[in-house]
Scaffold this motif. Structure first.
Motif, PDB file in Angstrom:
ATOM      1  N   UNK A 142      26.218  43.681 -74.153  1.00  0.00           N
ATOM      2  CA  UNK A 142      25.520  44.386 -73.166  1.00  0.00           C
ATOM      3  C   UNK A 142      24.117  45.235 -72.906  1.00  0.00           C
ATOM      4  N   UNK A 143      23.696  44.235 -71.495  1.00  0.00           N
ATOM      5  CA  UNK A 143      22.594  44.846 -71.273  1.00  0.00           C
ATOM      6  C   UNK A 143      22.470  45.713 -70.717  1.00  0.00           C
ATOM      7  N   UNK A 179      14.269  45.459 -72.010  1.00  0.00           N
ATOM      8  CA  UNK A 179      15.482  45.396 -71.548  1.00  0.00           C
ATOM      9  C   UNK A 179      15.974  45.521 -73.070  1.00  0.00           C
ATOM     10  N   UNK A 222      13.409  35.682 -62.643  1.00  0.00           N
ATOM     11  CA  UNK A 222      13.558  36.747 -60.978  1.00  0.00           C
ATOM     12  C   UNK A 222      14.274  37.601 -60.916  1.00  0.00           C
ATOM     13  N   UNK A 223      15.077  38.188 -62.278  1.00  0.00           N
ATOM     14  CA  UNK A 223      15.659  39.442 -61.970  1.00  0.00           C
ATOM     15  C   UNK A 223      15.095  39.981 -63.202  1.00  0.00           C
ATOM     16  N   UNK A 253      16.677  32.566 -77.715  1.00  0.00           N
ATOM     17  CA  UNK A 253      16.413  32.721 -76.831  1.00  0.00           C
ATOM     18  C   UNK A 253      14.417  32.946 -76.329  1.00  0.00           C
ATOM     19  N   UNK A 298      19.175  44.487 -75.729  1.00  0.00           N
ATOM     20  CA  UNK A 298      20.519  43.546 -75.621  1.00  0.00           C
ATOM     21  C   UNK A 298      21.645  44.056 -76.338  1.00  0.00           C
ATOM     22  N   UNK A 337       8.822  38.113 -68.941  1.00  0.00           N
ATOM     23  CA  UNK A 337       9.641  36.812 -69.435  1.00  0.00           C
ATOM     24  C   UNK A 337       9.637  37.232 -67.362  1.00  0.00           C
TER      25      UNK A 337
END
Lengths: 210, 428
Positions: A54-55, A66, A9-10, A208, A68, A6
């Protein structure tokens, strides 16, 4: 490729891994999540109503995961709502409280819920929380927990969100297993084709994953 | 959203003026409840102070706060929900930003909170406790601090009526289709926000705690929650869904400014909206009220509800649509009349003791008196003794006093005569 690379930007990550915390009310699911995601603990916790997440980013060898992590209400009457999230989960952390026999006895009911509502390939892990307690207050032994996990053929950890014992290890283990499974599934599939791994986030598979 | 946060920060002068307006309304006879309701839904600050809430909330809920019997503690008992309640209460009352002095009282408040929830569940064993109900009750514990029985009475009515779709069912089978109305409701007023929410696959579960716990679980500012409660108590039970929609619409610019508008980013953004300290609560309520008027709950359910919900609504099984309830009033007696009635009744009890004593004396003297009414209604016929005292009171006319005195003298004469005859009888 689904769930991969993905390019926000972050949020550059290789895998988005969706985990779900389930277990009886008051066993410390939210405390475990807070300890893991923010490395903090507070006794002043409020109940979880419905569902929240929470991530957390987790480097794994040369990859970036990442996570989730969905936290659910433990009260039985919320199950119609929380089970809608089982389908999208890649890993489920089933938590009981070592000072509460009933929460341990209910593990089998939670396993039944997983069988009914989660995907077959979901990774499961059993967690006995509050292992920092005085041995006199303990109601479920380490051995009992281990035996039950063996029965279900799942991994097992005794943790303490309060004293930060085994919390990272439990989440890391389940995340790593899922990442390995995903890589294997991708390898098995014809190379170069887009693969949709797991349903989306949210109830009954959201949208998502790109 | 901060630019709209001014509503909560009215100047002291404004607040004093509003308090005066509300005070003038609550001493009127009758108290115009509809006017108070519209004030709660449209004016800045709602009922402003907890002292005023103590007076107004019971009136909105249709009961007399001076006539609360028996004490709710009589109902406190262990029940099937007690374990869950104690687990939840032990984790309650933390998250409000309270002065230190109030925080010190947390232990006592928790006991009261646990007692209240247990009393309700033990009083009616058909009710179903849910996590979040204790948050709603905790607001009553913190706002209505003067009288625990009043606190319980308000909480009970809220649990039975406003939360009826959750407390009267063992599951959330009605809540889920009600939450599903959120996105269609948003779409009806802002297609862009609606399509953004649909595009990311958001489910209305994000606002579940807002609806079942009236924001008491998510918002940390007690004054703001009390303000929201002013509106919720003044509106139909489905109003929290409109407030949820209005909150999301108020946050539109921030929503569209999100870097990523995928499911998790949107869910995360929305779930944290109520805990913002500068929440534009007045703007949200005004918007929600406008939406409620333009698209009332019955119409919303009929046009956007699932077939299951529409069927339930047809058979009147959706509590949230059974509005207004039987106790709903447009006017109420002011407290000064309620108190006067109580005082008058209490006085009458004292006076009837006097009457009983005089009756006893008269009985001893052999004078017959009319029988007292079996159970005296507030304005019922007065006993002979009472009547006598009205004749001889300073406000009575001279003639009536004369007649009464003559009658008394006559009675005395008869008594004296009888007492004179008795000894002679005994000697002979």
């Amino acid at each position: 490729m689904a769930n991969r690379g993905k390019q926000g930007a972050q949020s550059k990550y290789d895998h988005l891994i969706k985990l779900l915390l389930i277990g009886d009310s008051g066993v410390g699911k939210s405390c475990l999540l807070l300890r893991y995601s923010e490395d903090s603990f507070t006794p002043s916790f409020i109940t979880t109503i419905g569902i929240d997440f929470k991530i957390k980013s987790l480097p794994l060898e040369d990859k970036k995961l990442k996570l989730q992590i969905w936290d659910t209400a433990g009260q039985e009457r919320f199950r119609t709502i929380t089970t809608a999230y089982y389908r999208g989960a890649m890993g489920i952390l089933l938590v009981y409280d070592v000072t509460d026999e009933r929460s341990f006895a209910n593990v089998k009911n939670w396993m039944r819920q997983i069988e009914q509502h989660a995907s077959e390939s979901v990774n499961k892990i059993l967690i006995g929380n509050k292992c920092d307690v005085d041995p006199a207050d303990r109601r479920v032994s380490l051995e009992q927990g281990r035996k039950l996990a063996e029965e279900y053929r799942i991994k097992f950890f005794e943790t303490s969100a309060k004293e930060n014992v085994n919390v990272d290890e439990a989440f890391y283990t389940v995340a790593r297993d899922i990442a390995l499974r995903i890589d294997n599934e991708v390898d098995l599939t014809a190379s170069g084709k887009n693969v949709k791994i797991g349903p989306g986030v949210g109830p009954a598979g959201g949208k998502e994953c790109c | 959203m901060s630019e709209n946060g001014a509503g909560a920060k009215s100047s002291k002068c404004d607040i004093a003026q509003k308090i005066k307006v509300i005070q003038a309304l609550i001493v009127q006879n009758p108290v115009p409840l509809d006017e108070l309701r519209s004030l709660a839904l449209s004016s800045d600050g709602g009922f402003i102070s907890n002292d005023l809430r103590q007076v107004i909330w019971p009136k909105l809920l249709g009961f007399n706060r001076f006539e609360l019997r028996p004490p709710f503690q009589n109902y406190v008992a262990r029940n099937q929900w007690s374990d869950q309640i104690s687990r939840d209460v032990a984790r309650s009352l933390w998250h409000y930003r309270l002065p230190q002095a109030k925080k010190r009282k947390r232990g006592g408040r928790r006991r009261l909170l646990a007692d209240m929830v247990n009393a309700l569940m033990a009083k009616d064993s058909t009710l179903h406790y849910y996590q979040g109900l204790h948050d709603v009750f905790s607001v009553f514990v913190l706002v209505l601090t003067e009288d625990p029985d009043l606190c319980f009475a308000v909480a009970e009515r809220v649990a039975l009526f406003f939360m009826g779709d959750f407390t009267r069912r063992s599951d959330f089978s009605v809540l889920i289709p009600l939450l599903d109305l959120l996105i269609p409701l948003i779409e009806a007023f802002d297609a862009d926000v609606g399509s953004c929410l649909r595009a990311c696959g958001l489910h209305a579960y994000v606002c579940l705690p807002w609806v079942i716990a009236w924001w008491a679980h998510d918002c940390h500012d007690l004054a703001m929650i009390a303000r929201l409660f002013d509106a919720f108590l003044s509106a139909p039970p489905l109003f929290p869904i409109y407030v949820a929609a209005a909150l999301i619409l108020e946050g539109k610019s921030d929503l569209f400014a999100l870097e990523s508008r995928d499911f998790s980013a949107v869910h995360r953004f929305l779930s944290r909206l109520p805990s913002q300290p500068d929440l534009p609560v007045e703007a949200i309520l005004a918007r929600a009220h406008g939406m409620l008027q333009a698209f009332p709950p019955a119409k919303l359910v009929q046009s956007q509800g699932s077939p299951f919900l529409r069927e339930l609504a047809r058979s009147r099984e959706v509590h949230g649509l059974n509005f207004p309830p039987p106790w709903y009033q447009r006017e109420a007696l002011p407290d000064w009349i309620l108190l006067e009635n109580r005082r008058r009744r209490d006085k009458r009890v004292v006076r009837s003791k006097h009457t009983r004593e005089r009756r006893r004396q008269a009985h001893l003297a052999g004078v017959s008196m009319p029988a007292p009414p079996a159970k005296s209604p507030p304005e019922g016929p007065r006993a002979f003794g009472d009547r006598f005292w009205t004749y001889v009171s300073p406000s009575a006319s001279f003639a009536s006093t004369l007649v009464a005195c003559a009658a008394l003298v006559g009675c005395m004469a008869v008594i004296l005569k009888l007492s004179e005859r008795k000894p002679t009888g005994s000697t002979s």
